[in-house]
Scaffold this motif. Structure first.
Motif, PDB file in Angstrom:
ATOM      1  N   UNK A 303       0.974  -1.286  -0.066  1.00 25.86           N
ATOM      2  CA  UNK A 303      -0.076  -0.228  -0.182  1.00 25.86           C
ATOM      3  C   UNK A 303       0.732   1.248   0.091  1.00 25.86           C
ATOM      4  N   UNK A 304       0.402   2.264  -0.747  1.00 22.26           N
ATOM      5  CA  UNK A 304       1.000   3.674  -0.739  1.00 22.26           C
ATOM      6  C   UNK A 304       0.251   4.592   0.456  1.00 22.26           C
ATOM      7  N   UNK A 305       0.711   4.401   1.660  1.00 25.27           N
ATOM      8  CA  UNK A 305      -0.029   4.938   2.837  1.00 25.27           C
ATOM      9  C   UNK A 305       0.412   6.376   3.224  1.00 25.27           C
ATOM     10  N   UNK A 306      -0.326   7.048   3.272  1.00 24.22           N
ATOM     11  CA  UNK A 306       0.033   8.646   3.908  1.00 24.22           C
ATOM     12  C   UNK A 306      -0.436   8.659   5.108  1.00 24.22           C
ATOM     13  N   UNK A 307       0.453   8.963   6.188  1.00 25.78           N
ATOM     14  CA  UNK A 307       0.017   8.942   7.546  1.00 25.78           C
ATOM     15  C   UNK A 307      -0.112  10.318   8.078  1.00 25.78           C
ATOM     16  N   UNK A 308      -1.163  10.691   8.888  1.00 29.71           N
ATOM     17  CA  UNK A 308      -1.126  12.192   9.264  1.00 29.71           C
ATOM     18  C   UNK A 308      -1.886  11.972  10.812  1.00 29.71           C
ATOM     19  N   UNK A 309      -1.865  13.215  11.238  1.00 28.77           N
ATOM     20  CA  UNK A 309      -2.747  13.499  12.598  1.00 28.77           C
ATOM     21  C   UNK A 309      -3.724  14.559  12.374  1.00 28.77           C
ATOM     22  N   UNK A 310      -5.149  13.955  12.669  1.00 31.76           N
ATOM     23  CA  UNK A 310      -6.409  15.128  12.363  1.00 31.76           C
ATOM     24  C   UNK A 310      -6.616  15.822  13.590  1.00 31.76           C
ATOM     25  N   UNK A 311      -7.118  16.978  13.378  1.00 29.26           N
ATOM     26  CA  UNK A 311      -7.866  17.787  14.490  1.00 29.26           C
ATOM     27  C   UNK A 311      -9.036  16.887  15.091  1.00 29.26           C
ATOM     28  N   UNK A 312      -9.262  17.398  16.293  1.00 30.18           N
ATOM     29  CA  UNK A 312     -10.473  16.601  16.877  1.00 30.18           C
ATOM     30  C   UNK A 312     -11.673  16.747  15.918  1.00 30.18           C
ATOM     31  N   UNK A 313     -11.999  17.997  15.432  1.00 35.36           N
ATOM     32  CA  UNK A 313     -13.306  18.129  14.477  1.00 35.36           C
ATOM     33  C   UNK A 313     -13.337  17.243  13.294  1.00 35.36           C
ATOM     34  N   UNK A 314     -12.035  17.254  12.542  1.00 37.31           N
ATOM     35  CA  UNK A 314     -11.644  16.295  11.505  1.00 37.31           C
ATOM     36  C   UNK A 314     -11.712  14.879  11.783  1.00 37.31           C
ATOM     37  N   UNK A 315     -11.128  14.499  12.890  1.00 38.67           N
ATOM     38  CA  UNK A 315     -11.100  13.139  13.248  1.00 38.67           C
ATOM     39  C   UNK A 315     -12.698  12.525  13.741  1.00 38.67           C
ATOM     40  N   UNK A 316     -13.455  13.318  14.175  1.00 36.03           N
ATOM     41  CA  UNK A 316     -14.749  12.944  14.187  1.00 36.03           C
ATOM     42  C   UNK A 316     -15.492  12.898  13.261  1.00 36.03           C
ATOM     43  N   UNK A 317     -15.366  13.888  12.247  1.00 36.48           N
ATOM     44  CA  UNK A 317     -16.224  13.816  10.873  1.00 36.48           C
ATOM     45  C   UNK A 317     -15.699  12.488  10.223  1.00 36.48           C
ATOM     46  N   UNK A 318     -14.301  12.283  10.113  1.00 33.13           N
ATOM     47  CA  UNK A 318     -13.845  10.870   9.425  1.00 33.13           C
ATOM     48  C   UNK A 318     -14.607   9.704  10.132  1.00 33.13           C
ATOM     49  N   UNK A 319     -14.494   9.819  11.204  1.00 34.02           N
ATOM     50  CA  UNK A 319     -15.067   8.611  12.311  1.00 34.02           C
ATOM     51  C   UNK A 319     -16.479   8.309  11.935  1.00 34.02           C
TER      52      UNK A 319
END
Length: 453
Positions: A303-319
């Motif tokens: 896999x070509x995987x890109x790792x990053x950290x999301x802010x709380x609002x972005x993490x909640x939206x993706x979840x």
């Protein structure tokens, strides 16, 4: 060794379900306390009490059978508490009892969302696929092959979904047995629209079109003493071509080897940045009950995987987005089984979940937490089904009583509970059989839904 593996399976299963049971029962417990219902017992497990402690009016305990749990409220069983007791649950208004019942599954949904949100705030992994949903392999005589789909085609629309990724495509395929899909392809720069209908895979119990995404393929393992091992191939080698045929799918190497008839095959690969080539003579082997020509390798996707950290609002939206996709797939599976388009073979029981929990724990916290989120969401949805004994049936009966303005007769409730208990016991036997079959029947592999590229 087998005993250690069994212990690990049981241990990680208990860890996995322990968190979910605790959260589920806490939902019932907190809602009951909020409406001043007396809670007599908060139990992790069923059966005889093993140990615990009493705090206030509640006995917090561990019971013998750890696969489950319950909250016992005063007056839960008719005739158990004085009819005039204002803190008995049956003396509370129906809308309060409905909230108490629904609080358990609701907390499992909260857990699923919270786990992924926290995980994405620490590490959010996204598969980068600049070429889009390109097809790397089409199986012979599959629905995709019969529709004229070819390797190298790019899927630009699937029904109403424009530019779908492989996660969307695979979800639609697995849950779409016997339902035609309109696929718009891009071939040589020109659009081409075809209709393809996933067929029910008799072994896996899900829909299958017979295509796979175009991927980079690497060696996931090499078996000692096999032609591949003798030729010096190693895990991690990036595969390029076999007998001149480009390798973009995990199916390519096995298919070429099987069709070789034992004649030499040439494999090109990259190791440490250098392109290499090796010629091998396949060996005829019967490792899993299916005799065939083999070279002794297992392939995997790089896999070509890109790792990053999301802010709380972005993490909640993706979840929320990911849990929404998972919930949709669960409902589509259930719908497919009700419509008899899909098989119940895809249902997984405690043995299967234990194996997955152990494997996920071995991969690391990220895989284990992702599995916990998926199983917790499954638990919430299954608990909301209108099957007697489950929360969904209680909610349905309360809604009916609220509409009628009176209680359903006790005889009807008792009969429903007996039927529900028998049904759940039969279902448990069936899913345990599924678990055993998928591990001990040669060639039978039931699916775990994964993202494909």
């Amino acid at each position: 060794m087998a005993l250690l593996s069994l212990f690990q399976n049981v241990w990680w299963l208990l860890v996995l379900i322990g968190v979910m049971i605790l959260i589920h029962e806490l939902g019932h417990f907190w809602a009951a306390r909020a409406f001043d219902v007396r809670v007599d017992v908060f139990s992790f497990g069923f059966g005889p009490r093993l140990f615990g402690f009493r705090r206030g009016e509640t006995d917090y305990r561990f019971s013998l059978v750890l696969f489950g749990g319950y909250v016992k409220m005063a007056g839960e069983i008719p005739g158990e508490a004085p009819t005039e007791d204002p803190r008995a649950v049956l003396n509370k208004p129906r809308w309060q009892r409905l909230i108490i019942t629904a609080a358990g599954p609701f907390m499992n949904v909260v857990l699923a969302v919270a786990v992924l949100t926290g995980l994405y705030m620490v590490s959010y992994e996204k598969v980068v696929d600049e070429d889009g949903a390109k097809i790397g392999h089409v199986m012979a005589d599959s629905p995709a092959a019969r529709a004229g789909i070819q390797a190298g085609d790019k899927i630009v629309r699937l029904d109403s979904n424009a530019n779908p990724d492989w996660e969307d495509i695979v979800s639609k395929e697995l849950t779409g047995a016997d339902r035609p899909m309109t696929v718009t392809l891009e071939r040589a720069g020109k659009p081409l629209t075809v209709s393809v209908t996933p067929e029910l895979d008799p072994k896996q119990g899900v829909g299958s079109v017979g295509w796979e995404g175009q991927n980079q393929i690497q060696l996931g393992g090499v078996t000692d003493g096999t032609p591949a091992a003798k030729a010096g191939l190693k895990k991690g080698d990036l595969l390029l071509r076999i007998d001149g045929l480009p390798i973009h799918s995990m199916f390519t190497v096995p298919e070429v080897i099987r069709k070789s008839g034992g004649n030499p095959v040439t494999l090109e690969y990259i190791r440490d940045g250098q392109t290499r080539s090796v010629t091998m003579l396949p060996a005829f082997s019967n490792p899993d009950g299916t005799a065939r020509w083999m070279i002794g390798v297992a392939t995997s996707v790089k896999w070509n995987i890109q790792k990053t950290k999301l802010s709380f609002p972005d993490a909640l939206r993706q979840s929320l987005i990911q849990n929404g996709k998972s919930a949709t797939m669960i409902f589509e599976f259930l719908r497919g089984m009700l419509e008899r388009r899909m098989s119940a073979k895809n249902l997984e029981g405690p043995i299967g979940i234990a194996h997955e929990a152990k494997d996920a724990a071995a991969e690391g916290p990220s895989a284990f937490l992702t599995l916990m989120s998926i199983v917790s969401l499954n638990l919430a949805i299954v608990n909301m089904l209108p099957i007697p004994i489950l929360d969904g049936a209680m909610i349905l009966s309360l809604l009916i009583e609220m509409i009628m303005g009176r209680d359903i007769s006790m005889g009807v409730k008792e009969t429903a509970l007996k039927v529900g208990f028998v049904f759940l016991m039969m279902l448990m036997v069936f899913v345990i059989y599924n678990d055993i079959a998928r591990r001990f029947t040669p060639g039978l592999i039931l699916p775990s839904v994964q993202m494909q590229r």
